[in-house]
Structures are given as C-alpha cells and as structure tokens.
Write a protein that holds these residues in place. Sequence first.
Motif, PDB file in Angstrom:
ATOM      1  N   GLU A 154      16.341  29.765  32.366  1.00  0.00           N
ATOM      2  CA  GLU A 154      17.701  29.636  31.835  1.00  0.00           C
ATOM      3  C   GLU A 154      17.996  28.202  31.424  1.00  0.00           C
ATOM      4  OE1 GLU A 154      22.326  30.680  33.140  1.00  0.00           O
ATOM      5  OE2 GLU A 154      20.649  31.254  34.427  1.00  0.00           O
ATOM      6  N   ASN A 155      17.412  27.258  32.144  1.00  0.00           N
ATOM      7  CA  ASN A 155      17.678  25.844  31.877  1.00  0.00           C
ATOM      8  C   ASN A 155      16.923  25.290  30.679  1.00  0.00           C
ATOM      9  OD1 ASN A 155      19.355  25.748  34.093  1.00  0.00           O
ATOM     10  ND2 ASN A 155      17.784  24.996  35.486  1.00  0.00           N
ATOM     11  N   ILE A 156      15.837  25.953  30.262  1.00  0.00           N
ATOM     12  CA  ILE A 156      14.990  25.344  29.230  1.00  0.00           C
ATOM     13  C   ILE A 156      14.747  26.232  28.010  1.00  0.00           C
ATOM     14  CG2 ILE A 156      12.792  26.116  30.244  1.00  0.00           C
ATOM     15  CD1 ILE A 156      11.621  23.386  29.463  1.00  0.00           C
ATOM     16  N   CYS A 157      14.846  27.553  28.157  1.00  0.00           N
ATOM     17  CA  CYS A 157      14.462  28.451  27.058  1.00  0.00           C
ATOM     18  C   CYS A 157      15.541  28.539  25.979  1.00  0.00           C
ATOM     19  CB  CYS A 157      14.169  29.856  27.589  1.00  0.00           C
ATOM     20  SG  CYS A 157      12.679  29.940  28.598  1.00  0.00           S
ATOM     21  N   ASP A 158      15.084  28.650  24.734  1.00  0.00           N
ATOM     22  CA  ASP A 158      15.996  28.878  23.607  1.00  0.00           C
ATOM     23  C   ASP A 158      16.383  30.341  23.513  1.00  0.00           C
ATOM     24  OD1 ASP A 158      15.697  26.137  22.489  1.00  0.00           O
ATOM     25  OD2 ASP A 158      13.641  26.787  22.149  1.00  0.00           O
ATOM     26  N   SER A 159      15.425  31.211  23.835  1.00  0.00           N
ATOM     27  CA  SER A 159      15.677  32.648  23.774  1.00  0.00           C
ATOM     28  C   SER A 159      14.904  33.325  24.887  1.00  0.00           C
ATOM     29  CB  SER A 159      15.273  33.218  22.403  1.00  0.00           C
ATOM     30  OG  SER A 159      13.887  33.020  22.175  1.00  0.00           O
ATOM     31  N   VAL A 160      15.199  34.607  25.076  1.00  0.00           N
ATOM     32  CA  VAL A 160      14.607  35.327  26.198  1.00  0.00           C
ATOM     33  C   VAL A 160      14.434  36.787  25.824  1.00  0.00           C
ATOM     34  CG1 VAL A 160      16.850  35.861  27.249  1.00  0.00           C
ATOM     35  CG2 VAL A 160      14.837  35.676  28.711  1.00  0.00           C
ATOM     36  N   GLY A 161      13.455  37.439  26.456  1.00  0.00           N
ATOM     37  CA  GLY A 161      13.249  38.861  26.250  1.00  0.00           C
ATOM     38  C   GLY A 161      12.969  39.548  27.567  1.00  0.00           C
ATOM     39  N   PHE A 162      13.461  40.774  27.729  1.00  0.00           N
ATOM     40  CA  PHE A 162      13.247  41.557  28.947  1.00  0.00           C
ATOM     41  C   PHE A 162      12.227  42.650  28.653  1.00  0.00           C
ATOM     42  CE2 PHE A 162      17.937  40.500  29.786  1.00  0.00           C
ATOM     43  CZ  PHE A 162      17.593  39.337  30.458  1.00  0.00           C
ATOM     44  N   LEU A 163      11.145  42.640  29.402  1.00  0.00           N
ATOM     45  CA  LEU A 163      10.070  43.617  29.225  1.00  0.00           C
ATOM     46  C   LEU A 163      10.093  44.593  30.393  1.00  0.00           C
ATOM     47  CD1 LEU A 163       7.723  43.954  27.114  1.00  0.00           C
ATOM     48  CD2 LEU A 163       6.256  42.767  28.759  1.00  0.00           C
ATOM     49  N   HIS A 164      10.058  45.886  30.075  1.00  0.00           N
ATOM     50  CA  HIS A 164      10.080  46.903  31.129  1.00  0.00           C
ATOM     51  C   HIS A 164       9.262  48.106  30.686  1.00  0.00           C
ATOM     52  CE1 HIS A 164      11.453  49.230  34.510  1.00  0.00           C
ATOM     53  NE2 HIS A 164      11.972  50.154  33.734  1.00  0.00           N
ATOM     54  N   ASN A 165       8.321  48.501  31.549  1.00  0.00           N
ATOM     55  CA  ASN A 165       7.450  49.643  31.255  1.00  0.00           C
ATOM     56  C   ASN A 165       6.798  49.531  29.882  1.00  0.00           C
ATOM     57  OD1 ASN A 165       7.888  50.846  33.723  1.00  0.00           O
ATOM     58  ND2 ASN A 165       9.501  52.226  32.981  1.00  0.00           N
ATOM     59  N   GLY A 166       6.377  48.313  29.539  1.00  0.00           N
ATOM     60  CA  GLY A 166       5.666  48.115  28.284  1.00  0.00           C
ATOM     61  C   GLY A 166       6.533  48.031  27.058  1.00  0.00           C
ATOM     62  N   ASN A 167       7.855  48.017  27.238  1.00  0.00           N
ATOM     63  CA  ASN A 167       8.781  47.945  26.109  1.00  0.00           C
ATOM     64  C   ASN A 167       9.636  46.693  26.194  1.00  0.00           C
ATOM     65  OD1 ASN A 167       8.570  50.752  24.712  1.00  0.00           O
ATOM     66  ND2 ASN A 167       8.704  51.215  26.885  1.00  0.00           N
ATOM     67  N   LEU A 168       9.847  46.039  25.061  1.00  0.00           N
ATOM     68  CA  LEU A 168      10.760  44.902  25.000  1.00  0.00           C
ATOM     69  C   LEU A 168      12.158  45.486  24.815  1.00  0.00           C
ATOM     70  CD1 LEU A 168      10.484  41.813  25.138  1.00  0.00           C
ATOM     71  CD2 LEU A 168      10.507  41.781  22.639  1.00  0.00           C
ATOM     72  N   HIS A 170       9.911  26.264  19.548  1.00  0.00           N
ATOM     73  CA  HIS A 170      10.729  27.282  20.221  1.00  0.00           C
ATOM     74  C   HIS A 170      10.170  27.547  21.614  1.00  0.00           C
ATOM     75  CE1 HIS A 170      13.734  30.541  19.617  1.00  0.00           C
ATOM     76  NE2 HIS A 170      13.053  31.125  20.595  1.00  0.00           N
ATOM     77  N   ILE A 171      11.064  27.694  22.607  1.00  0.00           N
ATOM     78  CA  ILE A 171      10.662  28.094  23.956  1.00  0.00           C
ATOM     79  C   ILE A 171      11.277  29.453  24.252  1.00  0.00           C
ATOM     80  CG2 ILE A 171      10.664  27.550  26.410  1.00  0.00           C
ATOM     81  CD1 ILE A 171      10.902  24.644  25.771  1.00  0.00           C
ATOM     82  N   PHE A 172      10.409  30.423  24.539  1.00  0.00           N
ATOM     83  CA  PHE A 172      10.825  31.807  24.765  1.00  0.00           C
ATOM     84  C   PHE A 172      10.521  32.202  26.201  1.00  0.00           C
ATOM     85  CE2 PHE A 172       9.864  36.404  24.764  1.00  0.00           C
ATOM     86  CZ  PHE A 172      11.037  36.903  24.206  1.00  0.00           C
ATOM     87  N   GLY A 173      11.489  32.773  26.903  1.00  0.00           N
ATOM     88  CA  GLY A 173      11.291  33.254  28.259  1.00  0.00           C
ATOM     89  C   GLY A 173      11.005  34.738  28.266  1.00  0.00           C
ATOM     90  N   LEU A 174       9.842  35.115  28.779  1.00  0.00           N
ATOM     91  CA  LEU A 174       9.448  36.526  28.857  1.00  0.00           C
ATOM     92  C   LEU A 174       9.614  36.985  30.305  1.00  0.00           C
ATOM     93  CD1 LEU A 174       8.243  38.995  27.399  1.00  0.00           C
ATOM     94  CD2 LEU A 174       5.968  38.126  28.008  1.00  0.00           C
ATOM     95  N   ILE A 175      10.598  37.835  30.534  1.00  0.00           N
ATOM     96  CA  ILE A 175      10.970  38.264  31.883  1.00  0.00           C
ATOM     97  C   ILE A 175      10.752  39.758  32.001  1.00  0.00           C
ATOM     98  CG2 ILE A 175      12.855  38.337  33.563  1.00  0.00           C
ATOM     99  CD1 ILE A 175      14.164  36.069  31.874  1.00  0.00           C
ATOM    100  N   GLY A 176      10.258  40.184  33.148  1.00  0.00           N
ATOM    101  CA  GLY A 176      10.044  41.612  33.309  1.00  0.00           C
ATOM    102  C   GLY A 176       9.853  42.020  34.743  1.00  0.00           C
ATOM    103  N   SER A 177       9.992  43.311  34.974  1.00  0.00           N
ATOM    104  CA  SER A 177       9.718  43.881  36.284  1.00  0.00           C
ATOM    105  C   SER A 177       8.220  43.785  36.570  1.00  0.00           C
ATOM    106  CB  SER A 177      10.179  45.342  36.318  1.00  0.00           C
ATOM    107  OG  SER A 177       9.668  46.046  35.185  1.00  0.00           O
ATOM    108  N   ASN A 178       7.827  43.987  37.818  1.00  0.00           N
ATOM    109  CA  ASN A 178       6.412  43.943  38.176  1.00  0.00           C
ATOM    110  C   ASN A 178       5.642  45.015  37.409  1.00  0.00           C
ATOM    111  OD1 ASN A 178       6.778  41.881  40.071  1.00  0.00           O
ATOM    112  ND2 ASN A 178       7.276  43.327  41.701  1.00  0.00           N
ATOM    113  N   GLY A 179       4.521  44.601  36.807  1.00  0.00           N
ATOM    114  CA  GLY A 179       3.724  45.542  36.035  1.00  0.00           C
ATOM    115  C   GLY A 179       4.315  45.906  34.690  1.00  0.00           C
ATOM    116  N   ALA A 180       5.255  45.102  34.207  1.00  0.00           N
ATOM    117  CA  ALA A 180       5.935  45.428  32.945  1.00  0.00           C
ATOM    118  C   ALA A 180       5.041  45.211  31.733  1.00  0.00           C
ATOM    119  CB  ALA A 180       7.204  44.598  32.806  1.00  0.00           C
ATOM    120  N   GLY A 181       4.008  44.366  31.864  1.00  0.00           N
ATOM    121  CA  GLY A 181       3.118  44.091  30.731  1.00  0.00           C
ATOM    122  C   GLY A 181       3.165  42.658  30.249  1.00  0.00           C
TER     123      GLY A 181
END
Length: 294
Positions: free
Chosen positions: A191-205, A28-39
Amino acid sequence: MIKADQITKTFGQTRALDRVSLTLEEGHIFGLIGSNGAGKSTLLRLLAGILKPDSGCAALDGQTVFENEKAKQQICYISDEPTFLTGATITDMGRFQSAYYERQDGRRLRELCDRFQLPMNERIAGFSKGTQKRVQICLALSRHPEVLLCDETFDGLDPVMRELFKRVLGETLLDEHMITILAGHSLQEMENICDSVGFLHNGNLVSSGDMEHVLERYCKIQIVMEQEIPEEIRKEMQIHSEKRQGKLSVFTAKCREETAIERLSALEPVYLEGIPLSLEEVFILEMEEQGYAE
C-alpha cells in the motif's frame, strides 16, 4: 511494457491461471495480492519465461518471453525460495551472473551490498533467510533489469530492511524506469509503495486498478441515527459487515465514501463519519465477496 494476454496454465487437473490479462508500462510498481494457492508464483514464472502458458502469451515490448534469450536478459525473477550455487559467496554469484547477463554491474553490486550491509566474500549458505533475501535483492538490481518480479520478497526482511528495499526500489524506478511486480501478503508494504494493485483468486484476476481506485471501491462508515437505515438504501449501498454498540453503527459498504455520506446525510443522522480503509481490509472484503473462507 510487459503484458500477460489471456494466459491459462494448468498442472494436471488443477487450473492455476484462467485467462489472466495484465499490462504494465515502464516506471510502474504493481502489487499482486492473492489467497494461498491463487496462482501468484505461477503468473510471475510465466512472465519471467520460466514456464510456458498452455494458451495466451507473456510478452515484453511485444516479444514473446518464453525461450526468448533477449527478452530474458531484461527480466529478473526473485523467487520466494532463495537458491545459490553451492558454497558461493556474493562475489562468486556476481561473476556467475556476468557470464550470462550483459548488463551485470559489479560496481552496482558492491554499492548495494554496502547499503544492505552484506559481506561479499562470505558463504551465502551460512546466512539467515532474511540475509539471503537481501542477497537476492542486490544480485537482482545489479543486473539493471527492465522488469523485476518479486515473489514474497518482503518475507523475512526486518522493518529496517523493508524500508531500505522500498527506498532503493523507488530510486531505481526514477533512474531506470523499471517495471516492478511485488507478489505476496505484505499488504501494508504494498500500500505504501505500489502504483496499482490486483487481487488474484482461484487463478482469476478478480479486481485490479490504480491504488486509489481500488481503495475507493469500498468505504467504512460510522453513524448514529434515531431510526434504522431504510432497506432500499442498504441494498443500494451494498451494506455489510455491520457492528453495533448502542445507537452507534459501524459498517462497510461497496460504494465510494462520498456517495455513502451524501446518501446518508439526507436521513439527518445525529453523527456521521467516514473511516479510511486499509488495503488489507479491502482485500478481505474482496475475498469475502468471492466466497473465500466463508
């Protein structure tokens, strides 16, 4: 399987992660995306066993990772700040890794260095940042890890090397069923390679799921109508980010495109069409919903 179970981590008065949970299966390839300092970096270091959570647990195949030598043998963390032994060459680093990691593969390292066009017997310190990123990738994959954790790995790679990295990742996934987490801001690459993705913000998924599901949470519509869209429909579809040019209106809505098209078609518009949203656009919409950079 690698799992974060209700992980919380604080540094002084700052809560970097707040009860974050994530489970990923092999291959599995997971993309972890977040704002600066998100954790993002903190979460990767916890999964790698570099940091100990204040509460919750990071585990590989049911075994806690922190202070677990057997688990750490199977996990490789590529830091956003490359670090190598002083004066070392790639050959030296390969020998160093073989002293600690049972699955270190010298032949694999040579093959990867050849593909990434890296000289194995020159001092790494003299390489550019992008070249050092390529060294990190080759050293990491030569360990045959079960889990690869990448922190801003696309950063510094030129477009050709980005494509090569994605291709090598895909090949490794097929051959070894490796779990990969890609953390960073290169959303087009993810977007081109990940199977799934998560958005992290202020330490929360705040949102996660398979790529198709995440992209379908919002839609972009362009429409020409003789009258205004009724307010109840606007609220139902959660329409926002609207732009107008004459009678043409383009807006995003928090609903599936099929739902929006069906609902708006009943109003008999002059023109109606859905426009694909990119992962970057969806991320911006999610962050706006979280009140980031208002």
